[in-house]
Design a protein around this motif. Sequence first.
Motif, PDB file in Angstrom:
ATOM      1  N   HIS A 353      -5.078   5.569   9.087  1.00 15.41           N
ATOM      2  CA  HIS A 353      -5.062   6.846   9.829  1.00 15.41           C
ATOM      3  C   HIS A 353      -5.068   6.599  11.346  1.00 15.41           C
ATOM      4  N   ASN A 354      -5.304   5.346  11.751  1.00 17.15           N
ATOM      5  CA  ASN A 354      -5.205   4.993  13.176  1.00 17.15           C
ATOM      6  C   ASN A 354      -3.790   4.581  13.570  1.00 17.15           C
ATOM      7  N   LEU A 355      -2.847   4.639  12.621  1.00 16.52           N
ATOM      8  CA  LEU A 355      -1.494   4.138  12.908  1.00 16.52           C
ATOM      9  C   LEU A 355      -0.432   5.172  12.555  1.00 16.52           C
ATOM     10  N   SER A 356       0.583   5.263  13.427  1.00 14.88           N
ATOM     11  CA  SER A 356       1.737   6.112  13.109  1.00 14.88           C
ATOM     12  C   SER A 356       2.477   5.479  11.928  1.00 14.88           C
ATOM     13  N   ASP A 357       3.425   6.208  11.369  1.00 12.39           N
ATOM     14  CA  ASP A 357       4.164   5.670  10.214  1.00 12.39           C
ATOM     15  C   ASP A 357       4.823   4.345  10.558  1.00 12.39           C
ATOM     16  N   ILE A 362       4.457  -1.447   9.285  1.00 12.13           N
ATOM     17  CA  ILE A 362       4.428  -2.860   9.701  1.00 12.13           C
ATOM     18  C   ILE A 362       3.199  -3.547   9.102  1.00 12.13           C
ATOM     19  N   LEU A 363       2.030  -2.916   9.241  1.00 14.03           N
ATOM     20  CA  LEU A 363       0.804  -3.526   8.708  1.00 14.03           C
ATOM     21  C   LEU A 363       0.912  -3.710   7.191  1.00 14.03           C
ATOM     22  N   LEU A 364       1.365  -2.677   6.490  1.00 14.37           N
ATOM     23  CA  LEU A 364       1.419  -2.773   5.022  1.00 14.37           C
ATOM     24  C   LEU A 364       2.410  -3.842   4.558  1.00 14.37           C
ATOM     25  N   LYS A 365       3.481  -4.030   5.331  1.00 17.22           N
ATOM     26  CA  LYS A 365       4.452  -5.083   4.952  1.00 17.22           C
ATOM     27  C   LYS A 365       3.832  -6.467   5.161  1.00 17.22           C
ATOM     28  N   HIS A 366       3.056  -6.632   6.235  1.00 24.86           N
ATOM     29  CA  HIS A 366       2.377  -7.919   6.445  1.00 24.86           C
ATOM     30  C   HIS A 366       1.405  -8.202   5.304  1.00 24.86           C
ATOM     31  N   LEU A 367       0.745  -7.156   4.834  1.00 26.19           N
ATOM     32  CA  LEU A 367      -0.214  -7.357   3.737  1.00 26.19           C
ATOM     33  C   LEU A 367       0.527  -7.663   2.433  1.00 26.19           C
ATOM     34  N   ARG A 368       1.644  -6.982   2.238  1.00 26.76           N
ATOM     35  CA  ARG A 368       2.456  -7.238   1.032  1.00 26.76           C
ATOM     36  C   ARG A 368       2.899  -8.699   0.998  1.00 26.76           C
ATOM     37  N   ALA A 369       3.174  -9.265   2.190  1.00 25.20           N
ATOM     38  CA  ALA A 369       3.684 -10.645   2.261  1.00 25.20           C
ATOM     39  C   ALA A 369       2.643 -11.666   1.802  1.00 25.20           C
ATOM     40  N   ILE A 370       1.348 -11.334   1.874  1.00 25.88           N
ATOM     41  CA  ILE A 370       0.343 -12.336   1.441  1.00 25.88           C
ATOM     42  C   ILE A 370      -0.243 -11.989   0.068  1.00 25.88           C
ATOM     43  N   ALA A 371       0.281 -10.924  -0.555  1.00 26.02           N
ATOM     44  CA  ALA A 371      -0.296 -10.486  -1.832  1.00 26.02           C
ATOM     45  C   ALA A 371       0.283 -11.278  -2.998  1.00 26.02           C
ATOM     46  N   LYS A 372      -0.515 -11.413  -4.071  1.00 29.26           N
ATOM     47  CA  LYS A 372       0.033 -11.913  -5.337  1.00 29.26           C
ATOM     48  C   LYS A 372       0.296 -10.700  -6.219  1.00 29.26           C
ATOM     49  N   SER A 373       0.889 -10.922  -7.397  1.00 29.17           N
ATOM     50  CA  SER A 373       1.317  -9.742  -8.166  1.00 29.17           C
ATOM     51  C   SER A 373       0.126  -8.882  -8.602  1.00 29.17           C
ATOM     52  N   SER A 374      -1.060  -9.507  -8.738  1.00 33.87           N
ATOM     53  CA  SER A 374      -2.205  -8.710  -9.209  1.00 33.87           C
ATOM     54  C   SER A 374      -3.035  -8.128  -8.061  1.00 33.87           C
ATOM     55  N   THR A 375      -2.655  -8.414  -6.817  1.00 33.85           N
ATOM     56  CA  THR A 375      -3.449  -7.907  -5.689  1.00 33.85           C
ATOM     57  C   THR A 375      -3.413  -6.381  -5.656  1.00 33.85           C
ATOM     58  N   LYS A 376      -4.597  -5.812  -5.440  1.00 33.67           N
ATOM     59  CA  LYS A 376      -4.653  -4.347  -5.304  1.00 33.67           C
ATOM     60  C   LYS A 376      -4.893  -4.001  -3.838  1.00 33.67           C
ATOM     61  N   LEU A 377      -4.226  -2.954  -3.410  1.00 33.89           N
ATOM     62  CA  LEU A 377      -4.443  -2.428  -2.057  1.00 33.89           C
ATOM     63  C   LEU A 377      -5.329  -1.196  -2.214  1.00 33.89           C
ATOM     64  N   ALA A 452       7.681   2.617   1.174  1.00 39.36           N
ATOM     65  CA  ALA A 452       8.505   2.048   2.255  1.00 39.36           C
ATOM     66  C   ALA A 452       8.020   0.646   2.643  1.00 39.36           C
ATOM     67  N   SER A 453       6.865   0.224   2.085  1.00 36.51           N
ATOM     68  CA  SER A 453       6.337  -1.058   2.548  1.00 36.51           C
ATOM     69  C   SER A 453       5.979  -2.004   1.397  1.00 36.51           C
ATOM     70  N   GLY A 454       6.586  -1.756   0.220  1.00 37.23           N
ATOM     71  CA  GLY A 454       6.431  -2.722  -0.876  1.00 37.23           C
ATOM     72  C   GLY A 454       5.230  -2.467  -1.771  1.00 37.23           C
ATOM     73  N   TRP A 455       4.666  -1.277  -1.710  1.00 39.11           N
ATOM     74  CA  TRP A 455       3.506  -0.934  -2.541  1.00 39.11           C
ATOM     75  C   TRP A 455       3.807   0.339  -3.323  1.00 39.11           C
ATOM     76  N   ARG A 456       3.034   0.529  -4.420  1.00 40.58           N
ATOM     77  CA  ARG A 456       3.195   1.755  -5.212  1.00 40.58           C
ATOM     78  C   ARG A 456       1.817   2.359  -5.455  1.00 40.58           C
ATOM     79  N   LEU A 457       1.670   3.644  -5.102  1.00 44.17           N
ATOM     80  CA  LEU A 457       0.396   4.322  -5.350  1.00 44.17           C
ATOM     81  C   LEU A 457       0.251   4.520  -6.849  1.00 44.17           C
ATOM     82  N   VAL A 458      -0.860   4.006  -7.433  1.00 40.00           N
ATOM     83  CA  VAL A 458      -0.996   4.132  -8.889  1.00 40.00           C
ATOM     84  C   VAL A 458      -2.107   5.084  -9.292  1.00 40.00           C
ATOM     85  N   LYS A 459      -3.073   5.307  -8.383  1.00 39.00           N
ATOM     86  CA  LYS A 459      -4.190   6.154  -8.796  1.00 39.00           C
ATOM     87  C   LYS A 459      -4.942   6.672  -7.576  1.00 39.00           C
TER      88      LYS A 459
END
Length: 481
Positions: A353-357, A362-377, A452-459
């Motif tokens: 909420h401190n960041l514009s879209d 950008i932040l979420l893509k950086h996090l996606r880059a270090i995630a493994k398939s089971s990582t939860k955001l 838009a940044s490699g994640w899917r809202l699941v719940k």
Amino acid sequence: MTEQLNGLRRILNEAIDDIIAACAKRNEEFPSIDNPAQPSEFSPHGIRNDPTVSHAIKLGVAAAHQLVATLQSPMQTVIGIGTYTTLPGNVAVVERTHVAEIIRQYGKGGMCAADIVKYNGTSADKLERILRHLATHHVFREVSPGVFAHNMLSSLLDTGKDVELIMKNLDGKFDGTNGLAAYISSLTSEQIKTYASMWNLMTDDPRADSQELNETSFQRAYDTNLTFWQFLDLPENDFSRRRFDCAMQGVSSMQPPGTILTTYDWNSMPESGTIVDVGSGLGHVSLEIASVRPDLTFILEDRPSVLEDARKYWTQHAPELVENAHFIATDYLCPQPQLPTVPDILLLRFILHNLSDKYATILLKHLRAIAKSSTKLIVVDYVVEHACLTPRNLDSESQDTIPGAAAPAAPSPLLPNYGLAGALTYQMDMIMLAHFNAKERTIEHWIDLFSASGWRLVKVNRDPTNKTDWPLLVAEVVEGL
Ligand SMILES: C[S@@+](CC[C@H](N)C(=O)[O-])C[C@H]1O[C@@H](n2cnc3c(N)ncnc32)[C@H](O)[C@@H]1O
């Protein structure tokens, strides 16, 4: 109109009946506004955190506000809105002159302004009027003409510290406190000045449509190119920075205690798993999680100045956990640093909420880059509801493919988003707008941002005592990107 008035009266009556019945069942009184806030306000077992009571409060508060807006002369209401600045302005005066700490010493009998100013050296005449204005808004109590004592609301402005100690170390006023007074102080200082420039920015400034962190109302108000965070890091703003870091702990008290534990099953994490707390602040959210999962490795990431204090905070509050924790100074808008292990959970509380879209992506893509398939955001932030019904809450939850995504709409004739009972969501949206060109997001907006940044809202997990504000969003990695 009669139908609406009757509807509001019915909701209000039923809400109060439910609260009184719940109190009777528990054999306790509802807290009186005339007394300082009780410790039970901060306990999961406090009456306001009883799910029935909490729901009734939400309905009652929404109905009461809507009733005022309906009944009162519209001219009075609109002109009254124009004068709202006096309220945070006066809270600021009282906080900066330590009135809450001074008055506490005199207990229920209260204190007159002439005596208060012997401690803080300000104007007795002006302070008396300021306190009466606040007392009329139910902050402080005028116990006899010109004599003021604490009530439930004013007591929350009190750091609990001795006034002489505060005077000797003004910069440390909020250090070691629960952060509530710090948060109120922070909201009534930089925030007021910043917001005063919002209309200028929207009318005669090329930055009006910007998404940049340094092209906001804040820069206009302070005539600076620094972002809010860079501004806090200036040596002359040390007090504001320390206050802000402490305030983030105070934010937690707006939720029923332990909400971070009730909205996610932390036991589902693997033994000795890793959590990265992105933009951790002092790391008090991670510490709460550590209380149920001390085996986890916590990686705290934040600005260097904040992490110095975070390490001290952990050393003081959980010395046994410091060794297994990592304090990594980062700029979360840059690629993530090399971490000791691949994270199982990436936790972001009040970060996006401190960041514009643009920057949230950008932040979420950086996090996606270090995630493994089971990582939860895991994202804890407000979710904005429309002030009208939407297809999502009209269609009922069963049709929603994302469990918990549809917040229950308020009954008619209330605004479907519970109106001013949920006011903080919309106020925070404005604060994010003015300081960061950022925002609180609707659920549709969250879905789009994640995808838009490699994640899917699941719940979307909602606390049973607070089903509408601050849900916890769980997203998973989208494979193959
Ligand atoms: C609203 S606070 C939330 C703190 C904490 N997550 C909580 O819920 O209490 C936002 C945090 O993000 C940090 N932050 C801001 N910009 C950052 C950046 N570029 N890199 C890393 N951290 C940053 C701030 O220092 C602050 O601690």
